[in-house]
Design a protein around this motif. Structure first.
Motif, PDB file in Angstrom:
ATOM      1  N   ALA A 189       0.954  -1.036   0.119  1.00  0.00           N
ATOM      2  CA  ALA A 189      -0.159   0.002  -0.004  1.00  0.00           C
ATOM      3  C   ALA A 189       0.909   1.324  -0.234  1.00  0.00           C
ATOM      4  O   ALA A 189       0.675   2.235  -0.694  1.00  0.00           O
ATOM      5  N   LEU A 190       1.991   1.133   0.860  1.00  0.00           N
ATOM      6  CA  LEU A 190       2.653   2.522   0.921  1.00  0.00           C
ATOM      7  C   LEU A 190       3.509   2.711  -0.532  1.00  0.00           C
ATOM      8  O   LEU A 190       3.423   3.797  -1.186  1.00  0.00           O
ATOM      9  N   ARG A 191       3.757   1.538  -1.281  1.00  0.00           N
ATOM     10  CA  ARG A 191       4.479   1.852  -2.466  1.00  0.00           C
ATOM     11  C   ARG A 191       3.565   2.033  -3.600  1.00  0.00           C
ATOM     12  O   ARG A 191       3.680   3.234  -4.171  1.00  0.00           O
ATOM     13  N   GLU A 192       2.378   1.760  -3.491  1.00  0.00           N
ATOM     14  CA  GLU A 192       1.323   2.241  -4.512  1.00  0.00           C
ATOM     15  C   GLU A 192       0.905   3.396  -4.240  1.00  0.00           C
ATOM     16  O   GLU A 192       0.578   4.243  -5.174  1.00  0.00           O
ATOM     17  N   GLY A 193       0.483   3.761  -3.018  1.00  0.00           N
ATOM     18  CA  GLY A 193       0.071   5.184  -2.507  1.00  0.00           C
ATOM     19  C   GLY A 193       1.161   6.144  -2.983  1.00  0.00           C
ATOM     20  O   GLY A 193       0.932   7.267  -3.431  1.00  0.00           O
ATOM     21  N   ALA A 194       2.436   5.783  -2.725  1.00  0.00           N
ATOM     22  CA  ALA A 194       3.577   6.734  -2.975  1.00  0.00           C
ATOM     23  C   ALA A 194       3.837   6.889  -4.535  1.00  0.00           C
ATOM     24  O   ALA A 194       3.967   8.136  -5.023  1.00  0.00           O
ATOM     25  N   ARG A 195       3.419   5.804  -5.345  1.00  0.00           N
ATOM     26  CA  ARG A 195       3.670   6.133  -6.660  1.00  0.00           C
ATOM     27  C   ARG A 195       2.466   6.955  -7.350  1.00  0.00           C
ATOM     28  O   ARG A 195       2.827   7.919  -8.011  1.00  0.00           O
ATOM     29  N   LEU A 196       1.410   6.875  -6.593  1.00  0.00           N
ATOM     30  CA  LEU A 196       0.270   7.798  -6.969  1.00  0.00           C
ATOM     31  C   LEU A 196       0.524   9.448  -6.562  1.00  0.00           C
ATOM     32  O   LEU A 196       0.141  10.232  -7.424  1.00  0.00           O
ATOM     33  N   ALA A 197       1.071   9.383  -5.647  1.00  0.00           N
ATOM     34  CA  ALA A 197       1.709  10.837  -5.030  1.00  0.00           C
ATOM     35  C   ALA A 197       2.696  11.445  -5.895  1.00  0.00           C
ATOM     36  O   ALA A 197       2.513  12.370  -6.282  1.00  0.00           O
ATOM     37  N   GLN A 198       3.522  10.542  -6.488  1.00  0.00           N
ATOM     38  CA  GLN A 198       4.421  11.201  -7.341  1.00  0.00           C
ATOM     39  C   GLN A 198       3.885  11.517  -8.697  1.00  0.00           C
ATOM     40  O   GLN A 198       4.290  12.508  -9.048  1.00  0.00           O
ATOM     41  N   LYS A 217      12.232   0.628 -10.032  1.00  0.00           N
ATOM     42  CA  LYS A 217      12.769   1.514 -10.744  1.00  0.00           C
ATOM     43  C   LYS A 217      11.328   2.624 -11.088  1.00  0.00           C
ATOM     44  O   LYS A 217      11.632   3.664 -11.561  1.00  0.00           O
ATOM     45  N   ASP A 218      10.274   2.158 -10.562  1.00  0.00           N
ATOM     46  CA  ASP A 218       9.219   3.355 -10.906  1.00  0.00           C
ATOM     47  C   ASP A 218       8.810   4.162  -9.616  1.00  0.00           C
ATOM     48  O   ASP A 218       8.438   5.243  -9.810  1.00  0.00           O
ATOM     49  N   LEU A 219       9.763   3.974  -8.748  1.00  0.00           N
ATOM     50  CA  LEU A 219       9.427   4.688  -7.269  1.00  0.00           C
ATOM     51  C   LEU A 219      10.623   5.708  -7.159  1.00  0.00           C
ATOM     52  O   LEU A 219      10.345   7.053  -6.508  1.00  0.00           O
ATOM     53  N   PHE A 220      11.715   5.464  -7.317  1.00  0.00           N
ATOM     54  CA  PHE A 220      12.903   6.173  -6.872  1.00  0.00           C
ATOM     55  C   PHE A 220      13.381   7.218  -8.026  1.00  0.00           C
ATOM     56  O   PHE A 220      13.736   6.757  -9.233  1.00  0.00           O
ATOM     57  N   PRO A 221      13.427   8.448  -7.605  1.00  0.00           N
ATOM     58  CA  PRO A 221      13.757   9.390  -8.522  1.00  0.00           C
ATOM     59  C   PRO A 221      15.225   9.130  -9.391  1.00  0.00           C
ATOM     60  O   PRO A 221      16.198   8.542  -8.471  1.00  0.00           O
TER      61      PRO A 221
END
Length: 152
Positions: free
Chosen positions: A18-27, A146-150
């Motif tokens: 959930a953290l990762r999916e929510g973080a990706r949406l926030a990005q 690869k999709d999460l980190f700048p």
């Protein structure tokens, strides 16, 4: 699309998804993020706490550690999360924080249960869908690093 996302995090495998999916949406949307953990203090849990006050202290310490882990993960993803810890019923606590923060999306992990477990126990997700004034995402998608980190 979303301007403020409430991420409910408990440190579990489902919570991390959930953290990762929510973080990706926030990005993607540029939304602000509030990271929430709830110390459940209802029903039988409250009786145990009355019998041993150290239980609540232990739960608080454990959730502080979990929230710190979540904060570090979100910061590494380029986000600046606000951190909240609540005490009480998870549904009431999540709904309250969602309203206070103006969340337009709440993200929770989906815990799979068998038929009997689901039939005998309450569904936090179902109760949340009835009590929230915003969208609810039951996160299950695996989001790759690869999709999460700048990219640097």
């Amino acid at each position: 699309m979303y301007t403020n996302i409430l991420l409910c995090y408990d440190g579990s495998r489902e919570g991390r998804l959930a953290l990762r999916e929510g973080a990706r949406l926030a990005q993607i949307t540029g939304a602000g993020v509030t990271l929430l953990a709830v110390v459940e203090t209802v029903s039988g849990n409250a009786l145990a706490q009355a019998a041993d006050a150290s239980v609540l202290s232990y739960q608080q310490d454990e959730l502080r550690s979990i929230l710190d882990e979540g904060r570090q993960r979100l910061t590494a993803m380029g986000l600046a999360p606000r951190i909240r810890m609540q005490f009480g019923d998870p549904v009431a606590s999540i709904s309250k924080v969602a309203a206070e923060t103006g969340a337009d999306l709440v993200v929770v992990g989906h815990h799979r249960h068998g038929f009997w477990t689901r039939w005998l126990s309450r569904s936090v997700a179902a109760e949340l869908s009835d009590s929230l004034g915003c969208s609810l995402l039951l996160a299950q998608k695996v989001v790759e690093d690869k999709d999460l980190f700048p990219k640097t």
